[in-house]
Design an enzyme around this catalytic site. Sequence first.
Site, short mmCIF file in Angstrom:
data_model
loop_
_atom_site.label_atom_id
_atom_site.label_comp_id
_atom_site.label_asym_id
_atom_site.label_seq_id
_atom_site.Cartn_x
_atom_site.Cartn_y
_atom_site.Cartn_z
N GLU A 94 0.91 -1.08 0.10
CA GLU A 94 -0.01 0.17 0.06
C GLU A 94 1.01 1.29 0.20
O GLU A 94 0.74 1.98 0.77
CB GLU A 94 -0.93 -0.14 1.24
CG GLU A 94 -2.16 -1.10 1.05
CD GLU A 94 -3.13 -0.95 2.07
OE1 GLU A 94 -4.31 -0.65 2.02
OE2 GLU A 94 -2.63 -1.26 3.37
N GLU A 189 -6.02 -9.17 0.65
CA GLU A 189 -6.51 -9.10 1.90
C GLU A 189 -7.76 -8.42 1.78
O GLU A 189 -8.25 -7.50 1.21
CB GLU A 189 -5.63 -7.72 2.68
CG GLU A 189 -6.15 -7.27 4.14
CD GLU A 189 -5.31 -6.55 4.89
OE1 GLU A 189 -5.89 -5.71 5.73
OE2 GLU A 189 -4.09 -6.54 4.56
#
Length: 222
Positions: A94, A189
């Site tokens: 991220e 995720e």
Amino acid sequence: MFPVIIEKGKTVYNWKYIDDLLDLKVKPFVELAFLPTSMAAENSKTVFWWKANITPANDSFEKWHDLVKAFTQHYVDRYGIDEVLTWYFEVWNEPNLYKLFWDGTKSQYFELYKQSVIAVRSVDNRLKVGGPLRVIMCQILVLMEKRQMMKLQKLFLTRFAKSLKLDLEWLNKTIAKSEYPDVEIHLTEWNTRDPMHDRLPVAAYIVKSNLDCIGLINSLAF
């Protein structure tokens, strides 16, 4: 997971912790992160209790390339190219979450990404490199445009998501219109993130979500 030691001016890599894990016949989805101290800025920001470095030094990218190449070559030598060809190498976690997981510029991240791809595929051009995890779906398009400029192949996308089917339907339609219509999608995720997270009703939701995603995604990780 990347212990890097500087001994008498020489860089030494220690793969023992990862060796011990992979020797248990675990098939990894490799995430290339975070920065060893020797490659981080002097006052690097950190994340997690174990203080993972997220601020790159200006001269870190060549060192990062060497690290990733050595890492990849080590596991090709240890387990064989046929096994490692089944792995995925994802670049960072991220980086769009500025100052949380990445404290560099976008240009620095793209350089890190480029050097990671070059390093992995210098070992074998068939190896799969991609990512990174994305929270905001529109940023996937920006990254794809950057990849088109670099003309990198064997791509896959990884991302987080909290809603599944509608997100993935949109993403598939968007990718189908791009120059990489066959790119793989890996959702690495997702979860419910509520008080019901570990209760029985969520089990039914997980099963339904998996069924909903058949044909929309290459892998799904709760």
